[in-house]
Design an enzyme around this catalytic site. Sequence first.
Site, mmCIF file in Angstrom:
data_model
loop_
_atom_site.group_PDB
_atom_site.id
_atom_site.type_symbol
_atom_site.label_atom_id
_atom_site.label_comp_id
_atom_site.label_asym_id
_atom_site.label_seq_id
_atom_site.Cartn_x
_atom_site.Cartn_y
_atom_site.Cartn_z
ATOM 1 N N CYS A 204 -8.831 -4.215 -10.609
ATOM 2 C CA CYS A 204 -8.390 -2.934 -10.037
ATOM 3 C C CYS A 204 -7.096 -3.083 -9.241
ATOM 4 O O CYS A 204 -6.674 -2.151 -8.580
ATOM 5 C CB CYS A 204 -9.483 -2.307 -9.192
ATOM 6 N N GLU B 151 -10.471 -10.900 -3.998
ATOM 7 C CA GLU B 151 -9.051 -10.713 -3.673
ATOM 8 C C GLU B 151 -8.507 -11.783 -2.733
ATOM 9 O O GLU B 151 -7.415 -11.632 -2.190
ATOM 10 C CB GLU B 151 -8.794 -9.306 -3.132
ATOM 11 N N ASP C 127 -3.950 -8.357 -3.397
ATOM 12 C CA ASP C 127 -4.169 -9.285 -2.290
ATOM 13 C C ASP C 127 -4.335 -10.705 -2.808
ATOM 14 O O ASP C 127 -3.934 -11.656 -2.148
ATOM 15 C CB ASP C 127 -5.392 -8.868 -1.466
ATOM 16 N N HIS D 72 0.813 -1.219 0.000
ATOM 17 C CA HIS D 72 0.000 0.000 0.000
ATOM 18 C C HIS D 72 0.844 1.265 0.000
ATOM 19 O O HIS D 72 0.417 2.294 -0.508
ATOM 20 C CB HIS D 72 -0.971 -0.014 1.177
HETATM 21 C C1 PEP Z 1 -6.044 -5.428 -4.279
HETATM 22 O O1 PEP Z 1 -5.876 -6.098 -3.259
HETATM 23 O O2 PEP Z 1 -5.679 -5.803 -5.415
HETATM 24 C C2 PEP Z 1 -6.706 -4.109 -4.208
HETATM 25 C C3 PEP Z 1 -7.007 -3.434 -5.294
HETATM 26 O O3 PEP Z 1 -6.942 -3.598 -2.963
HETATM 27 P P1 PEP Z 1 -5.792 -2.943 -2.059
HETATM 28 O O4 PEP Z 1 -4.575 -2.780 -2.908
HETATM 29 O O5 PEP Z 1 -6.312 -1.659 -1.547
HETATM 30 O O6 PEP Z 1 -5.621 -3.959 -0.979
HETATM 31 MG MG MG Z 2 -6.897 -5.534 -1.433
#
Ligand code: PEP
Ligand code: MG
Length: 615
Positions: A539, A468, A492, A220
């Site tokens: 995403c 995810e 994830d 993140h």
């Molecule tokens: C992911 O896990 O791919 C996602 C888009 O959510 P985040 O990166 O916020 O965990």
């Molecule tokens: Mg995620």
Amino acid sequence: MKTEPRAEPARAEPPKRAARKLKEQMVRGIAVAPGIAIGPIFDTTEVPADAPRRRITEDQAEAERQRLGEAAALSRKQLGKLKMRLSVLPEEAQEELAPLLDAYVLMLGNSRLLRGARRRIAEELVAAETAVLDESEGIAAVILAAKDDDKAGLLRRAQEVREIARRLTRNLLATPFRSLKDVPAGAILVADELTPADAALLDPSRIAGVATEEGGADGHTAIMLRALGIPSVVACHGLAESALRGDQAVLDGTQGFIVLRPGPAALERAKEGLAAFAKERAKLGKLRRLPAETTDGEQVELQANLEIPAELPLIAQAGAQGIGLLRTEFLFMNREDLPDEEAHLAAYGPIVEAMAPDEVTIRVLDWGGEKDMEALANGMEPTHGGPNPALGLRGLRLLLKRPELLEAQFAAILRVAERGKVRILLPLVTTPNEVKQARDIYERVARRLRRKGEKIPEKLPPLGVMIETPGAALAADAIALEADFFAIGTNDLAMYTLAVDRGDAEVAHLYDPLHPAVLRLVQFATEAALRMRMPVSVCGEMAGNPRLVPLLLGLGIRCLSMNASAIPRVKQAVRALDIDDCARFARRVMEQSDPARIQELVMGFANGLAEKVKG
Ligand code: PEP
Ligand code: MG
């Protein structure tokens, strides 16, 4: 009770500067945010000058001693890790640093420093960080006053005590990046580690680049740095020990390296790189108004992920067709109380209005894992983190346990829904029942708002699910019966499928979204959605990588949501692709079970595509 005055710190070279020959040094890492930075190093190993002095009551003393013990244990662990990584440094640096690190570890045992600090806590009733700083200054003053001709040696020993006290204090305060106000404009920030909340506080107009020891490509923090558009490199092993504050450096966030104290040739290359980067950007800017359409006329929707509201102008500039993932964690970061319904409303309203008539997909709070948040931690002592935060009470699980959090978000989203077009996304789902429970709360909130006379849409905005976890992907057909759309979170998904922490530099080499296991899960979930004629997007960070786009299109994905600055490159790739080619290519890839072979195929296809784009 009386406390000893803090001795003035002696003005001397920090030990690491004294110990190192100052020559050009390149440290490689993982490229996470493109661009080149040239500027002075600002390392964050200093304790903020305004570190608070705190007094405590007698009954708090035991807890403070415990905090001190925990900080010492953490410091020992950090030094152990550093020692393991010494092998990446030049031999002479290793020879100088290894004994120094050993001395530091000794000072973190039952040393004079720790015994003295513990005594101060009990007798002077001061907090652990105050005790450590006072004790270290006391020891340093005694060392400096010793009758010895080797003044440089005395100074070095005093500095070593101060250095270890600083590490302890940083760990005690656990907020090393809160005071970045004195970072000189144009500096390259160097840190052991940066949390997403720390990164959110960085000002991209002041900070030229960021390099950290820890971190992974899709952690993140990396995502936040990309969102801010600050050229960044993570997982630079050995950097913190080699980077000296004030030294000139060149950081390349596209290739993934930092050159400390660059010579004229390295500087010249960096300047050329900067000019090329700006030229490329201008070229990509011209794509803004062109459709994201394949050569055979297939439309691909390119949306943006949003981490912080400040990105909004960038999203408009990039020509995004809506926001495919609005991460709402920013609202909970760097604050000690929880945002209420009005705070949510105030944050979402302007975004929804600015994006209208394009849709905005608002994901409700996804707290957990590395995304530490004080506001939540405060109210949740028993579950905070848990033995394994990534597998604990995070994402939707937390929201179902604390429905008041979900209710506030649902209510605010419903209240802004008429000002544009919104969708709601649920994070970290593993069972259809979790979606059902969330929907019950959603409908209850809608009924309450209607009773109150609030204007909300007749037909409630779609409620979608992040796919995810491997569990969600493999149960996608059952979850699809409860959901209105899917957004596949490959970050994830890769982490949980491969059991590799996405933010851990030690295992970063094993984090691979192209692993066949991950791809099969993406395929399975995509096909489940397509069979139901349900919207599905990707995403995760995969979506913003133009090299991976042919594969995703070939698997049937037609909507990609990514960091706004990635949109032009992805559009360029889409416009050079033929859907049948992509489908054939995806079939070939999906026949493979060796990750290395998949890498090879993907890179081969990407190279062909790059040639086509150039031509
Ligand atoms: C992911 O896990 O791919 C996602 C888009 O959510 P985040 O990166 O916020 O965990
Ligand atoms: Mg995620």
